[in-house]
Enzyme design. Structure first.
Site, mmCIF file in Angstrom:
data_model
loop_
_atom_site.group_PDB
_atom_site.id
_atom_site.type_symbol
_atom_site.label_atom_id
_atom_site.label_comp_id
_atom_site.label_asym_id
_atom_site.label_seq_id
_atom_site.Cartn_x
_atom_site.Cartn_y
_atom_site.Cartn_z
ATOM 1 C CB SER A 21 46.757 -19.605 88.923
ATOM 2 O OG SER A 21 47.346 -18.384 88.501
ATOM 3 C CG HIS A 46 47.095 -19.467 93.245
ATOM 4 N ND1 HIS A 46 47.702 -19.836 94.435
ATOM 5 C CD2 HIS A 46 48.096 -19.042 92.437
ATOM 6 C CE1 HIS A 46 49.013 -19.644 94.332
ATOM 7 N NE2 HIS A 46 49.278 -19.154 93.131
ATOM 8 C CG ASP A 48 49.943 -16.690 90.518
ATOM 9 O OD1 ASP A 48 50.575 -17.102 91.507
ATOM 10 O OD2 ASP A 48 49.366 -17.448 89.721
ATOM 11 C CG MET A 50 53.765 -12.187 89.457
ATOM 12 S SD MET A 50 54.050 -12.850 87.809
ATOM 13 C CE MET A 50 53.355 -14.486 88.014
ATOM 14 C CG HIS A 79 52.117 -17.213 94.927
ATOM 15 N ND1 HIS A 79 52.402 -17.962 93.800
ATOM 16 C CD2 HIS A 79 53.300 -17.056 95.571
ATOM 17 C CE1 HIS A 79 53.697 -18.226 93.765
ATOM 18 N NE2 HIS A 79 54.264 -17.685 94.821
ATOM 19 C CG MET A 81 55.397 -14.977 93.115
ATOM 20 S SD MET A 81 54.834 -15.659 91.548
ATOM 21 C CE MET A 81 53.088 -15.305 91.688
ATOM 22 C CG MET A 150 57.123 -21.553 94.085
ATOM 23 S SD MET A 150 55.429 -21.167 93.624
ATOM 24 C CE MET A 150 55.564 -20.952 91.846
ATOM 25 C CG ASP A 188 51.790 -21.981 91.994
ATOM 26 O OD1 ASP A 188 51.318 -22.172 90.861
ATOM 27 O OD2 ASP A 188 51.919 -20.854 92.506
HETATM 28 C C1 DX5 Z 1 53.849 -18.943 88.550
HETATM 29 C C2 DX5 Z 1 52.564 -18.786 89.322
HETATM 30 C C3 DX5 Z 1 51.622 -19.927 89.123
HETATM 31 C C4 DX5 Z 1 51.145 -20.071 87.725
HETATM 32 C C5 DX5 Z 1 50.590 -21.445 87.507
HETATM 33 O O1 DX5 Z 1 54.649 -17.869 88.837
HETATM 34 O O2 DX5 Z 1 52.832 -18.698 90.699
HETATM 35 O O3 DX5 Z 1 50.547 -19.842 90.027
HETATM 36 O O4 DX5 Z 1 50.177 -19.145 87.380
HETATM 37 O O5 DX5 Z 1 50.315 -21.588 86.158
HETATM 38 P P1 DX5 Z 1 50.491 -22.974 85.410
HETATM 39 O O6 DX5 Z 1 49.578 -23.956 86.083
HETATM 40 O O7 DX5 Z 1 50.094 -22.661 84.000
HETATM 41 O O8 DX5 Z 1 51.938 -23.374 85.542
HETATM 42 ZN ZN ZN Z 2 51.153 -18.937 92.162
#
Ligand code: DX5
Ligand code: ZN
Length: 231
Positions: A21, A46, A48, A50, A79, A81, A150, A188
């Protein structure tokens, strides 16, 4: 639209995909980080995304993704969010991001899942927060190419793995066996060498890794060690 073959993908990575990620990467050097991730032997990138609304953090969005999409041959999963995966998901799908994943907590009803699938016109995933209970595993498996379980509360990299999600991973893996289909079962949050073993034993075939990957100096070594966990 991009035609992403889940079976071929899983075969090509020997049944276990590693998806770093980039949330935990060095953003001041993102292009080089992506190239180093690919050379280290990762299988997927990946992303992320947000919005500061669905989760209490803001990461990056379409302009950043647009700037890195041609920096690698690796497939990517976005992903989302975010509270409006319908509007913004399409932007990522139009960039040919291979898998677009929305949260079940946002697109809660089956007709909405189907709408999401049709509108994205690409492979789609469903992300599930740690506390969200699943009633019908089969239905989810039938409707999505990737399930993103998650194992932390979404929003930040570097959190501690929540072991109570392990039965959910097992249930998804067993349901795939039972109905005879292949899906990406991705986990994740808080994945490191120790927790990787737990989730692989439970049936995960993709590991998202933020801090444990980008926080180390030697990306190749971490991928090698993760693959050894599988053996
Ligand atoms: C959390 C994200 C993850 C995160 C994973 O909100 O969706 O993808 O970046 O990071 P680690 O492996 O450090 O928990
Ligand atoms: Zn993620």
């Amino acid at each position: 639209m991009i035609n992403f073959d889940i079976n071929k993908f899983l075969e090509s990575c020997g049944g276990l995909a590693v998806a770093p990620s980039i949330l935990a990467a060095d953003f001041s050097n993102l292009g080089a980080e992506i190239e180093a991730t690919e050379s280290a032997g990762a299988d997927m990138i990946h992303l992320d995304i947000m919005d500061g609304h669905f989760v209490p953090n803001i990461s990056f969005g379409p302009p950043v993704v647009r700037s890195i999409v041609d920096k690698t041959n690796l497939p990517m999963d976005a992903h989302l969010m975010i509270s409006d995966p319908f509007e913004y998901g399409k932007i990522f799908a139009d960039m040919d991001i291979e898998i677009i994943t929305a949260h079940i907590e946002v697109i809660g009803r089956i007709d909405q899942w189907q709408k999401f699938r049709c509108e994205m016109n690409t492979s789609v995933g469903l992300a599930i927060n740690p506390e969200t209970e699943i009633e019908d595993y089969e239905r989810i498996i039938e409707n999505f190419d990737l399930i993103l379980i998650m194992s932390v509360h979404p929003g930040f990299a570097g959190q501690k793995f929540i072991p109570s999600v392990l039965p959910k991973i097992e249930n998804f893996a067993n349901t795939c066996e039972k109905i005879g289909v292949k899906r990406i079962i991705s986990v994740d949050g808080g994945i490191n060498l120790e927790t990787a073993k737990l989730v692989i034993d439970a049936g995960a075939n993709m590991l998202v890794m933020g801090k444990a990957f980008y926080g180390g100096k030697n990306y190749e070594e971490i991928i090698r060690k993760i693959r050894e966990v599988k053996i």
